[in-house]
Motif scaffolding. Sequence first.
Motif, PDB file in Angstrom:
ATOM      1  N   ALA A 145     -17.957 -14.653 -56.510  1.00  0.00           N
ATOM      2  CA  ALA A 145     -16.967 -15.129 -57.470  1.00  0.00           C
ATOM      3  C   ALA A 145     -16.243 -16.377 -56.970  1.00  0.00           C
ATOM      4  N   MET A 146     -15.848 -16.383 -55.712  1.00  0.00           N
ATOM      5  CA  MET A 146     -15.107 -17.543 -55.193  1.00  0.00           C
ATOM      6  C   MET A 146     -16.000 -18.780 -55.120  1.00  0.00           C
ATOM      7  N   GLU A 147     -17.266 -18.582 -54.786  1.00  0.00           N
ATOM      8  CA  GLU A 147     -18.188 -19.724 -54.769  1.00  0.00           C
ATOM      9  C   GLU A 147     -18.385 -20.259 -56.184  1.00  0.00           C
ATOM     10  N   LEU A 148     -18.473 -19.353 -57.139  1.00  0.00           N
ATOM     11  CA  LEU A 148     -18.602 -19.758 -58.541  1.00  0.00           C
ATOM     12  C   LEU A 148     -17.350 -20.506 -58.987  1.00  0.00           C
ATOM     13  N   LEU A 149     -16.179 -20.009 -58.586  1.00  0.00           N
ATOM     14  CA  LEU A 149     -14.925 -20.681 -58.936  1.00  0.00           C
ATOM     15  C   LEU A 149     -14.894 -22.094 -58.345  1.00  0.00           C
ATOM     16  N   ARG A 150     -15.355 -22.246 -57.091  1.00  0.00           N
ATOM     17  CA  ARG A 150     -15.358 -23.568 -56.456  1.00  0.00           C
ATOM     18  C   ARG A 150     -16.216 -24.548 -57.256  1.00  0.00           C
ATOM     19  N   THR A 151     -17.360 -24.078 -57.763  1.00  0.00           N
ATOM     20  CA  THR A 151     -18.221 -24.980 -58.539  1.00  0.00           C
ATOM     21  C   THR A 151     -17.621 -25.276 -59.914  1.00  0.00           C
ATOM     22  N   LEU A 152     -16.908 -24.291 -60.503  1.00  0.00           N
ATOM     23  CA  LEU A 152     -16.328 -24.499 -61.835  1.00  0.00           C
ATOM     24  C   LEU A 152     -15.035 -25.297 -61.808  1.00  0.00           C
ATOM     25  N   ASP A 153     -14.171 -25.001 -60.831  1.00  0.00           N
ATOM     26  CA  ASP A 153     -12.865 -25.666 -60.770  1.00  0.00           C
ATOM     27  C   ASP A 153     -12.398 -25.734 -59.325  1.00  0.00           C
ATOM     28  N   GLY A 154     -12.666 -26.859 -58.690  1.00  0.00           N
ATOM     29  CA  GLY A 154     -12.328 -27.046 -57.284  1.00  0.00           C
ATOM     30  C   GLY A 154     -10.832 -26.950 -57.016  1.00  0.00           C
ATOM     31  N   GLU A 155     -10.004 -27.436 -57.945  1.00  0.00           N
ATOM     32  CA  GLU A 155      -8.556 -27.375 -57.749  1.00  0.00           C
ATOM     33  C   GLU A 155      -8.055 -25.926 -57.755  1.00  0.00           C
ATOM     34  N   ALA A 156      -8.582 -25.130 -58.653  1.00  0.00           N
ATOM     35  CA  ALA A 156      -8.190 -23.716 -58.699  1.00  0.00           C
ATOM     36  C   ALA A 156      -8.603 -23.015 -57.415  1.00  0.00           C
ATOM     37  N   TYR A 157      -9.801 -23.317 -56.933  1.00  0.00           N
ATOM     38  CA  TYR A 157     -10.276 -22.723 -55.685  1.00  0.00           C
ATOM     39  C   TYR A 157      -9.353 -23.105 -54.529  1.00  0.00           C
ATOM     40  N   THR A 158      -8.986 -24.382 -54.438  1.00  0.00           N
ATOM     41  CA  THR A 158      -8.106 -24.859 -53.364  1.00  0.00           C
ATOM     42  C   THR A 158      -6.739 -24.184 -53.463  1.00  0.00           C
ATOM     43  N   TRP A 159      -6.214 -24.072 -54.682  1.00  0.00           N
ATOM     44  CA  TRP A 159      -4.902 -23.455 -54.885  1.00  0.00           C
ATOM     45  C   TRP A 159      -4.919 -21.987 -54.442  1.00  0.00           C
ATOM     46  N   LEU A 160      -5.981 -21.244 -54.821  1.00  0.00           N
ATOM     47  CA  LEU A 160      -6.061 -19.818 -54.481  1.00  0.00           C
ATOM     48  C   LEU A 160      -6.311 -19.570 -53.000  1.00  0.00           C
ATOM     49  N   THR A 161      -6.998 -20.469 -52.339  1.00  0.00           N
ATOM     50  CA  THR A 161      -7.332 -20.249 -50.926  1.00  0.00           C
ATOM     51  C   THR A 161      -6.316 -20.860 -49.965  1.00  0.00           C
ATOM     52  N   ALA A 162      -5.219 -21.377 -50.500  1.00  0.00           N
ATOM     53  CA  ALA A 162      -4.173 -21.942 -49.636  1.00  0.00           C
ATOM     54  C   ALA A 162      -3.604 -20.835 -48.750  1.00  0.00           C
ATOM     55  N   PRO A 163      -3.239 -21.150 -47.492  1.00  0.00           N
ATOM     56  CA  PRO A 163      -2.738 -20.132 -46.553  1.00  0.00           C
ATOM     57  C   PRO A 163      -1.483 -19.406 -47.048  1.00  0.00           C
ATOM     58  N   GLU A 164      -0.636 -20.094 -47.809  1.00  0.00           N
ATOM     59  CA  GLU A 164       0.591 -19.448 -48.287  1.00  0.00           C
ATOM     60  C   GLU A 164       0.349 -18.504 -49.465  1.00  0.00           C
ATOM     61  N   ARG A 165      -0.898 -18.387 -49.913  1.00  0.00           N
ATOM     62  CA  ARG A 165      -1.243 -17.547 -51.052  1.00  0.00           C
ATOM     63  C   ARG A 165      -2.361 -16.568 -50.666  1.00  0.00           C
ATOM     64  N   PRO A 166      -2.044 -15.549 -49.858  1.00  0.00           N
ATOM     65  CA  PRO A 166      -3.104 -14.630 -49.423  1.00  0.00           C
ATOM     66  C   PRO A 166      -3.668 -13.812 -50.600  1.00  0.00           C
ATOM     67  N   PRO A 167      -4.939 -13.420 -50.507  1.00  0.00           N
ATOM     68  CA  PRO A 167      -5.579 -12.681 -51.599  1.00  0.00           C
ATOM     69  C   PRO A 167      -4.862 -11.383 -51.982  1.00  0.00           C
ATOM     70  N   ARG A 168      -4.114 -10.780 -51.060  1.00  0.00           N
ATOM     71  CA  ARG A 168      -3.425  -9.535 -51.407  1.00  0.00           C
ATOM     72  C   ARG A 168      -2.357  -9.752 -52.470  1.00  0.00           C
ATOM     73  N   HIS A 169      -1.996 -11.011 -52.745  1.00  0.00           N
ATOM     74  CA  HIS A 169      -1.008 -11.320 -53.782  1.00  0.00           C
ATOM     75  C   HIS A 169      -1.638 -11.568 -55.144  1.00  0.00           C
ATOM     76  N   TRP A 170      -2.942 -11.801 -55.204  1.00  0.00           N
ATOM     77  CA  TRP A 170      -3.528 -12.168 -56.491  1.00  0.00           C
ATOM     78  C   TRP A 170      -4.881 -11.528 -56.794  1.00  0.00           C
ATOM     79  N   SER A 171      -5.481 -10.820 -55.852  1.00  0.00           N
ATOM     80  CA  SER A 171      -6.812 -10.247 -56.077  1.00  0.00           C
ATOM     81  C   SER A 171      -6.769  -8.727 -56.027  1.00  0.00           C
ATOM     82  N   ARG A 172      -7.259  -8.103 -57.080  1.00  0.00           N
ATOM     83  CA  ARG A 172      -7.253  -6.637 -57.164  1.00  0.00           C
ATOM     84  C   ARG A 172      -7.986  -6.001 -55.978  1.00  0.00           C
ATOM     85  N   SER A 173      -9.014  -6.663 -55.475  1.00  0.00           N
ATOM     86  CA  SER A 173      -9.773  -6.098 -54.355  1.00  0.00           C
ATOM     87  C   SER A 173      -8.946  -6.006 -53.078  1.00  0.00           C
TER      88      SER A 173
END
Length: 138
Positions: free
Chosen positions: A3-31
């Motif tokens: 999913a994250m690789e697909l997101l990077r190909t679809l929208d690089g800015e969204a991927y960069t925003w979500l993978t920023a260190p101040e935004r850990p996955p536990r704050h936005w990803s159900r997994s």
Amino acid sequence: MRAMELLRTLDGEAYTWLTAPERPPRHWSRSHFNITLKCPILLNNLCESFNFWIMSARYKPIISMMEEIRVKLMRRIQMRRDLMMRWERAICPRPLAKLETSKKQVGDCIAIMYGGPKFQVDTATGGQFIVDLDERTC
């Protein structure tokens, strides 16, 4: 493709925003959410009813889930508003029924002014109570 690789190909800015260190996955990803109970008394009729009511939305992505719940709530509010617009009294049905029950229960009570906002209430069974309207105590 993940999913994250697909997101990077679809929208690089969204991927960069979500993978920023101040935004850990536990704050936005159900997994990454911690699903352990924080309170042992989590289930009650209200929670169970609400969870059943939103069952169809619970397994959707977060935005879709919130949108479905928002629409369901708007429909419910409108339905309740429509029902109340047909009501011709100043008090809603359930509070009116409680008021009528209370009126029957206090039929044998006599209120005597005690001074200021206080009253002594004598009951038919011999009970006496001091009611303070300002303090809302009895």
